[in-house]
Design an enzyme around this catalytic site. Sequence first.
Site, PDB file in Angstrom:
ATOM      1  N   GLY B  43     -18.338 -60.085  34.373  1.00 56.48           N
ATOM      2  CA  GLY B  43     -19.521 -59.925  35.213  1.00 56.48           C
ATOM      3  C   GLY B  43     -20.611 -59.187  34.471  1.00 56.48           C
ATOM      4  O   GLY B  43     -20.437 -58.827  33.299  1.00 56.48           O
ATOM      5  N   GLU B  59     -22.792 -65.098  33.441  1.00 58.82           N
ATOM      6  CA  GLU B  59     -21.929 -64.026  32.931  1.00 58.82           C
ATOM      7  C   GLU B  59     -20.531 -64.541  32.623  1.00 58.82           C
ATOM      8  O   GLU B  59     -19.922 -64.162  31.622  1.00 58.82           O
ATOM      9  CB  GLU B  59     -21.855 -62.878  33.945  1.00 58.82           C
ATOM     10  CG  GLU B  59     -23.122 -62.030  34.015  1.00 58.82           C
ATOM     11  CD  GLU B  59     -23.308 -61.157  32.770  1.00 58.82           C
ATOM     12  OE1 GLU B  59     -22.344 -60.980  32.011  1.00 58.82           O
ATOM     13  OE2 GLU B  59     -24.434 -60.670  32.563  1.00 58.82           O
ATOM     14  N   GLU B  63     -19.067 -64.362  28.795  1.00 56.29           N
ATOM     15  CA  GLU B  63     -17.968 -63.449  28.464  1.00 56.29           C
ATOM     16  C   GLU B  63     -16.628 -64.134  28.250  1.00 56.29           C
ATOM     17  O   GLU B  63     -15.737 -63.568  27.622  1.00 56.29           O
ATOM     18  CB  GLU B  63     -17.827 -62.386  29.571  1.00 56.29           C
ATOM     19  CG  GLU B  63     -19.037 -61.477  29.658  1.00 56.29           C
ATOM     20  CD  GLU B  63     -18.782 -60.246  30.514  1.00 56.29           C
ATOM     21  OE1 GLU B  63     -17.764 -60.224  31.223  1.00 56.29           O
ATOM     22  OE2 GLU B  63     -19.601 -59.320  30.458  1.00 56.29           O
ATOM     23  N   GLU B 112     -12.298 -59.203  24.277  1.00 57.34           N
ATOM     24  CA  GLU B 112     -11.067 -59.959  24.415  1.00 57.34           C
ATOM     25  C   GLU B 112     -11.091 -60.570  25.812  1.00 57.34           C
ATOM     26  O   GLU B 112     -11.675 -59.989  26.728  1.00 57.34           O
ATOM     27  CB  GLU B 112      -9.879 -58.998  24.302  1.00 57.34           C
ATOM     28  CG  GLU B 112      -8.604 -59.560  23.714  1.00 57.34           C
ATOM     29  CD  GLU B 112      -7.552 -58.449  23.541  1.00 57.34           C
ATOM     30  OE1 GLU B 112      -6.359 -58.751  23.734  1.00 57.34           O
ATOM     31  OE2 GLU B 112      -7.916 -57.293  23.259  1.00 57.34           O
TER      32      GLU B 112
END
Lengths: 212, 212
Positions: B43, B59, B63, B112
Site C-alpha cells: 500500500g 501501489e 510493490e 521483498e
Amino acid sequence: MHEYPRPMVTVDVVIFTLRENDLQVLLVRRRNPPFAGMWAIPGGFVDIDEPLEAAARRELEEETGVRDVHLEQFHTFGDPGRDPRGRTITVAYLALVRADQVRPRAGDDAAEAGWWSMRALPPLAFDHDRILACALEHLRQRLKCFAVPPGLLPDTFTLNELQSVCEAILGEKMDRQTFRRKVLAAGVLQETGGYRRVDGRPAKLYRVRSAR
Amino acid sequence: MHEYPRPMVTVDVVIFTLRENDLQVLLVRRRNPPFAGMWAIPGGFVDIDEPLEAAARRELEEETGVRDVHLEQFHTFGDPGRDPRGRTITVAYLALVRADQVRPRAGDDAAEAGWWSMRALPPLAFDHDRILACALEHLRQRLKCFAVPPGLLPDTFTLNELQSVCEAILGEKMDRQTFRRKVLAAGVLQETGGYRRVDGRPAKLYRVRSAR
C-alpha cells in the site's frame, strides 16, 4: 518526508428508518456553501485527533440531535472532484433506527432536518445521491443473506413485521409462504415462546438468534 | 475556509490466495521507515488527484507486480496513533486470486514480497494485524451467506473444490453432506452439465449462477 498535498477527510451518516412501511432517510438542509440550501446526508470534517466513528457520532448529533445509534461503516468515497472545495475523502456510515426512537432537530451547520422517502428524494448536495444508492445496495445485499437488519425492529417481532421491513428495503413485495420458508431455513431466528394477537389470531414472536 | 490540519490518506491491499488448501496473504517487506525491515500489507499514499481504487491498483503493482485483480473496498481504518508519522487514514481493499495467476516480485518501496500463511504471520507494521483480521472476518461473513468467493476458483469447479476454499477461509472442516445440502439450497450454483474424473469417479462441475 511525505510533504505531498493532503486531502480533506469527512464522515457522512446515512440514517434509515421505516415509516408506514416506507423506507426513509434522515437528511439535513445545508446552511453554508457549498450547496447552501440543498439537502444532504448529515456529516462533516474529522478532527485531526478524532477517531472516524467518533466524528460520525459527533456530526450526527450536532446536526440532527440523533445519538446512541449503532453505526456501521459501509464505504469510503474519494473521487477527485466530488467536493468543489478540493479533494475530499468521505468515510460513510449507516444506521437503522426505529422512527419512534429519534426526534430529528436541526442544529449547527444544518438549517433543517427531516425524514425523506427513498422513493421521493430532493436534489442532493455533493455525490450524496450516489452515497445513498450505495447504502441501500449494502442493505439489500445483507438482506439477501437473510441477516436480519438490526435496529428497525423491536427485540421481539412477528414474521409479518419482519417481512414488512424486508419488503421496504428490497422495494418489492414477497410471497408470504416463500418468505417464511426462506427466513426460517436461514436459521437466524429463534422463537421466543410468546405470541401477539394480530387481527384476532395469535402470531408467533421471534427474536434474532444471538451469534455463536 | 477549512484550514484545519489535514490527515494523510493511504490505501492498503490485502491479497489472499489458497496454496495447498491453506489461506495465504501477500506481504511485502518494508524498505523505508517507519517499520523498515518489517512485513506489511502492500500500500501507500493516495495522490491528490487520484481515485482511491486507482491508487490501490498502482501501489499493488509497484510493490508486488500484481495487476488485473478484482478489488473490493472493505473498510477504512483511521484511529489516531496508528501511524507514527502522524494522523493517517487508510482505505483498505481486498482481492482473492489463484496462486498460479500471480507471480509476486518486490519493487519500489518493497524489499521483498511473498505469500504468508494466515496461520503463521510474521510481526506486522502499523495496525496491519488488525487490518488482516478484519479482511478475514469480512470474507467469513460473506461465506456465511453462501456467496461464492470469486477469484479463488476456476470458472468451473467441483463441490469438493468449493468446500476446500470455504474450509480454508473459515478455518474449520465441514461435514461433506451438510456442506453440499446448504450450498445447493442457497441457489448460487448451477450445473455446467460437465464432469471431471476425481479418483476415478466422475464429479459434477458447477459454475456460479450469474446475478439477475
